[in-house]
Enzyme design. Structure first.
Site, PDB file in Angstrom:
ATOM      1  N   GLU A 119     -13.290 -46.918  16.801  1.00 36.93           N
ATOM      2  CA  GLU A 119     -12.032 -47.246  16.131  1.00 36.93           C
ATOM      3  C   GLU A 119     -10.923 -47.531  17.130  1.00 36.93           C
ATOM      4  O   GLU A 119     -10.840 -46.904  18.181  1.00 36.93           O
ATOM      5  CB  GLU A 119     -11.599 -46.067  15.269  1.00 36.93           C
ATOM      6  CG  GLU A 119     -12.576 -45.772  14.167  1.00 36.93           C
ATOM      7  CD  GLU A 119     -12.097 -44.649  13.262  1.00 36.93           C
ATOM      8  OE1 GLU A 119     -12.882 -44.235  12.411  1.00 36.93           O
ATOM      9  OE2 GLU A 119     -10.959 -44.185  13.423  1.00 36.93           O
ATOM     10  N   CYS A 132      -3.822 -48.075  20.134  1.00 38.64           N
ATOM     11  CA  CYS A 132      -4.478 -46.780  20.331  1.00 38.64           C
ATOM     12  C   CYS A 132      -5.966 -47.049  20.578  1.00 38.64           C
ATOM     13  O   CYS A 132      -6.625 -47.693  19.768  1.00 38.64           O
ATOM     14  CB  CYS A 132      -4.273 -45.913  19.087  1.00 38.64           C
ATOM     15  SG  CYS A 132      -5.156 -44.351  19.136  1.00 38.64           S
ATOM     16  N   CYS A 139     -17.287 -38.080  19.825  1.00 38.38           N
ATOM     17  CA  CYS A 139     -16.598 -37.125  20.701  1.00 38.38           C
ATOM     18  C   CYS A 139     -17.383 -35.817  20.747  1.00 38.38           C
ATOM     19  O   CYS A 139     -17.865 -35.348  19.715  1.00 38.38           O
ATOM     20  CB  CYS A 139     -15.185 -36.859  20.174  1.00 38.38           C
ATOM     21  SG  CYS A 139     -14.217 -35.809  21.289  1.00 38.38           S
ATOM     22  N   CYS A 143     -13.446 -30.476  17.734  1.00 35.15           N
ATOM     23  CA  CYS A 143     -12.233 -29.921  17.110  1.00 35.15           C
ATOM     24  C   CYS A 143     -12.432 -29.860  15.591  1.00 35.15           C
ATOM     25  O   CYS A 143     -12.878 -30.833  14.975  1.00 35.15           O
ATOM     26  CB  CYS A 143     -11.011 -30.758  17.466  1.00 35.15           C
ATOM     27  SG  CYS A 143     -10.717 -30.835  19.253  1.00 35.15           S
ATOM     28  N   CYS A 146     -10.877 -32.600  13.086  1.00 34.31           N
ATOM     29  CA  CYS A 146     -10.984 -34.014  13.457  1.00 34.31           C
ATOM     30  C   CYS A 146     -12.232 -34.665  12.875  1.00 34.31           C
ATOM     31  O   CYS A 146     -13.341 -34.140  13.023  1.00 34.31           O
ATOM     32  CB  CYS A 146     -10.986 -34.114  14.982  1.00 34.31           C
ATOM     33  SG  CYS A 146     -11.134 -35.807  15.572  1.00 34.31           S
ATOM     34  N   SER A 239      -3.082 -32.001  24.013  1.00 37.83           N
ATOM     35  CA  SER A 239      -3.243 -31.583  22.616  1.00 37.83           C
ATOM     36  C   SER A 239      -3.261 -30.064  22.585  1.00 37.83           C
ATOM     37  O   SER A 239      -4.254 -29.433  22.930  1.00 37.83           O
ATOM     38  CB  SER A 239      -4.556 -32.142  22.045  1.00 37.83           C
ATOM     39  OG  SER A 239      -4.417 -33.519  21.800  1.00 37.83           O
ATOM     40  N   CYS A 361      -7.768 -40.015  13.284  1.00 34.40           N
ATOM     41  CA  CYS A 361      -8.919 -40.184  14.153  1.00 34.40           C
ATOM     42  C   CYS A 361     -10.260 -40.067  13.426  1.00 34.40           C
ATOM     43  O   CYS A 361     -10.545 -39.056  12.810  1.00 34.40           O
ATOM     44  CB  CYS A 361      -8.787 -39.088  15.205  1.00 34.40           C
ATOM     45  SG  CYS A 361      -9.782 -39.312  16.611  1.00 34.40           S
TER      46      CYS A 361
HETATM   47  N1  SAH Z   1      -9.526 -35.889  22.834  1.00 35.18           N
HETATM   48  C1  SAH Z   1      -8.159 -36.277  23.025  1.00 35.18           C
HETATM   49  C2  SAH Z   1      -7.787 -37.595  22.404  1.00 35.18           C
HETATM   50  C3  SAH Z   1      -8.315 -37.897  21.012  1.00 35.18           C
HETATM   51  S1  SAH Z   1      -7.610 -37.022  19.654  1.00 35.18           S
HETATM   52  C4  SAH Z   1      -7.235 -35.172  22.565  1.00 35.18           C
HETATM   53  O1  SAH Z   1      -7.720 -34.197  21.984  1.00 35.18           O
HETATM   54  O2  SAH Z   1      -6.051 -35.256  22.818  1.00 35.18           O
HETATM   55  C5  SAH Z   1      -5.986 -37.557  19.668  1.00 35.18           C
HETATM   56  C6  SAH Z   1      -5.115 -36.911  18.628  1.00 35.18           C
HETATM   57  O3  SAH Z   1      -5.623 -37.184  17.311  1.00 35.18           O
HETATM   58  C7  SAH Z   1      -5.044 -35.390  18.729  1.00 35.18           C
HETATM   59  O4  SAH Z   1      -3.909 -34.945  19.395  1.00 35.18           O
HETATM   60  C8  SAH Z   1      -4.994 -34.964  17.301  1.00 35.18           C
HETATM   61  O5  SAH Z   1      -3.766 -34.396  17.045  1.00 35.18           O
HETATM   62  C9  SAH Z   1      -5.074 -36.228  16.468  1.00 35.18           C
HETATM   63  N2  SAH Z   1      -5.878 -35.946  15.277  1.00 35.18           N
HETATM   64  C10 SAH Z   1      -7.185 -35.656  15.170  1.00 35.18           C
HETATM   65  N3  SAH Z   1      -7.523 -35.383  13.886  1.00 35.18           N
HETATM   66  C11 SAH Z   1      -6.381 -35.530  13.172  1.00 35.18           C
HETATM   67  C12 SAH Z   1      -6.061 -35.373  11.785  1.00 35.18           C
HETATM   68  N4  SAH Z   1      -6.998 -35.025  10.888  1.00 35.18           N
HETATM   69  N5  SAH Z   1      -4.767 -35.565  11.415  1.00 35.18           N
HETATM   70  C13 SAH Z   1      -3.830 -35.925  12.297  1.00 35.18           C
HETATM   71  N6  SAH Z   1      -4.069 -36.091  13.616  1.00 35.18           N
HETATM   72  C14 SAH Z   1      -5.331 -35.884  14.052  1.00 35.18           C
END
Ligand code: SAH
Length: 399
Positions: A119, A132, A139, A143, A146, A239, A361
């Site tokens: 994406e 972006c 990944c 998390c 995510c 993050s 994401c």
């Molecule tokens: N791995 C890196 C970059 C990818 S995630 C990191 O963790 O920073 C980048 C951002 O996507 C994260 O800071 C997170 O806040 C956001 N993100 C992931 N899932 C999300 C969700 N369900 N709602 C809003 N933001 C989200």
């Protein structure tokens, strides 16, 4: 793996190593031009018996003039184009799916040469446009909030594949994309070499200001320490999502490996050495990490670690999770923000853009697969299934 460049005209070499060969390669064996520097393209031109400036012309077509195929590079001699096309493809990803939001945010599902999909998001603002980018297919960080994490990791992207997303979005757009955030799928600092090479390509070849590039990390300490030594005037975003390890490790599995103290220490060194500010991303999940006392704890923690930089609050964009996470209320966002500002911390709130197109994401890919009825069960991380999850048919990719 990053796209490797090794062109030496040695008799007997097969076409990908030898662009002078007249033998046409199968599509899967072709190498990508995007990802090569001007210097590497000049060497390639010399190997083809061409003057060095032909390499610079190639770079200009690839990085600034939007060529999609070697044939598009009309001011290169026909013979050179033919020999190039025998061994190389430009390597732009194809647009597999595209959703345009009411606010004109565009979420792309891009198909790589091997058929896997990632994406990328196009974010137009009144005074600027941001892109972006993803750094991995999937990944490995896991998390809990995510959507990308739910599919695991399929593979790293090469430097060329990372900037290919930018170039494809730039071809599709009338406006110049001036800013880039590495906040798509993947953990940039777990694909370190390709990410650093891609940052240099965006600066040196595409011509973006390095100050407009932001790399976001979950807190990979060795990566932050290595980046400190690179002399790249980019912005680092951390993050955080929680002010202490106890809460953070319920959201981010890697928090058990790298404790906050170690991460913040690496960030402080980054800020001291590079004189660049950091940004702290804080995803607000209703009832989980949005209490005002956590905002006070966060402000105190950053202050104690002598860390400058803004906190960026990101309201949780709904993704179905086993924990049943929900978005924060408007009141809890305002309260959290007020506490941080009372403690003197500049706080921004990410505009929830692209709501109508699932712009969080990993969500677009999940939606596309739901539509196709091919979504796999949550947290199924078998490699073969992971590949299936990200699609594996070459389709109509730009390769
Ligand atoms: N791995 C890196 C970059 C990818 S995630 C990191 O963790 O920073 C980048 C951002 O996507 C994260 O800071 C997170 O806040 C956001 N993100 C992931 N899932 C999300 C969700 N369900 N709602 C809003 N933001 C989200």
């Amino acid at each position: 793996m990053p796209a490797q460049f090794a062109v030496t005209v040695t008799p007997g070499l097969s076409a990908p190593e030898n662009p002078a060969s007249t033998e046409q390669k199968a599509p899967g064996d072709m190498k990508q031009l995007i990802g090569l520097t001007t210097g590497e393209l000049e060497t390639m031109a010399a190997e083809l018996g061409q003057p060095a400036y032909r390499g610079r012309q190639l770079a200009s077509w690839l990085y600034r003039r939007g060529a999609e195929t070697v044939e598009d590079m009309t001011d290169l001699p026909r013979g050179m184009r033919q020999r190039l096309a025998n061994a190389y493809v430009v390597g732009l990803p194809a647009v597999a799916h595209k959703d345009v939001s009411q606010d004109e945010t565009v979420k792309y599902l891009m198909r790589q040469c091997d058929g896997l999909t990632i994406e990328s998001v196009y974010l137009p603002y009144p005074g600027r446009v941001s892109g972006c980018l993803s750094t991995q297919v999937g990944c490995p960080a896991g998390c809990t909030f995510c959507a990308t994490a739910q599919g695991g990791l399929a593979r790293n992207l090469s430097a060329g594949e990372i900037i290919g997303q930018f170039l494809r979005m730039q071809i599709e757009s009338d406006r110049r994309i001036s800013h880039v955030v590495y906040m798509g799928m993947g953990e940039p600092l777990w694909n370190y070499e390709a990410v650093v090479k891609s940052l240099r390509l965006l600066g040196d070849e595409v011509g973006l200001s390095m100050r407009n590039l932001t790399v976001s990390t979950v807190g990979v300490v060795p990566g932050i320490r290595a980046l400190t030594k690179e002399d790249l005037p980019i912005t680092l975003a951390l993050s955080l999502h929680a002010p202490n390890d106890e809460l953070r490790s319920t959201l981010i599995p890697t928090a058990r490996k790298w404790k906050l103290e170690e991460i913040l220490d690496a960030c402080a060194e980054y800020a001291r050495t590079t004189h660049r500010n950091l940004t702290y991303e804080y995803l607000l999940i209703g009832g989980i990490n949005d209490a005002p006392e956590l905002a006070r704890e966060l402000a105190a923690r950053l202050k104690a670690n002598h860390l400058p930089g803004n906190v960026n609050l990101i309201p949780f964009n709904y993704v179905e999770t086993p924990q049943g996470f929900r978005s924060p209320t408007r009141e809890s966002i305002l309260r959290f923000r007020a506490e941080l500002e009372k403690a003197g911390r500049v706080t921004t709130q990410r505009m929830t853009r692209g709501h109508t197109i699932s712009a969080a994401c990993g969500q677009l890919r999940r939606h596309a697969e739901l539509e196709q009825g091919s979504l796999l069960p949550l947290r199924d991380k078998q490699t073969s299934q992971t590949l299936k999850l990200y699609g594996s048919s070459p389709g109509e990719s730009g390769c």
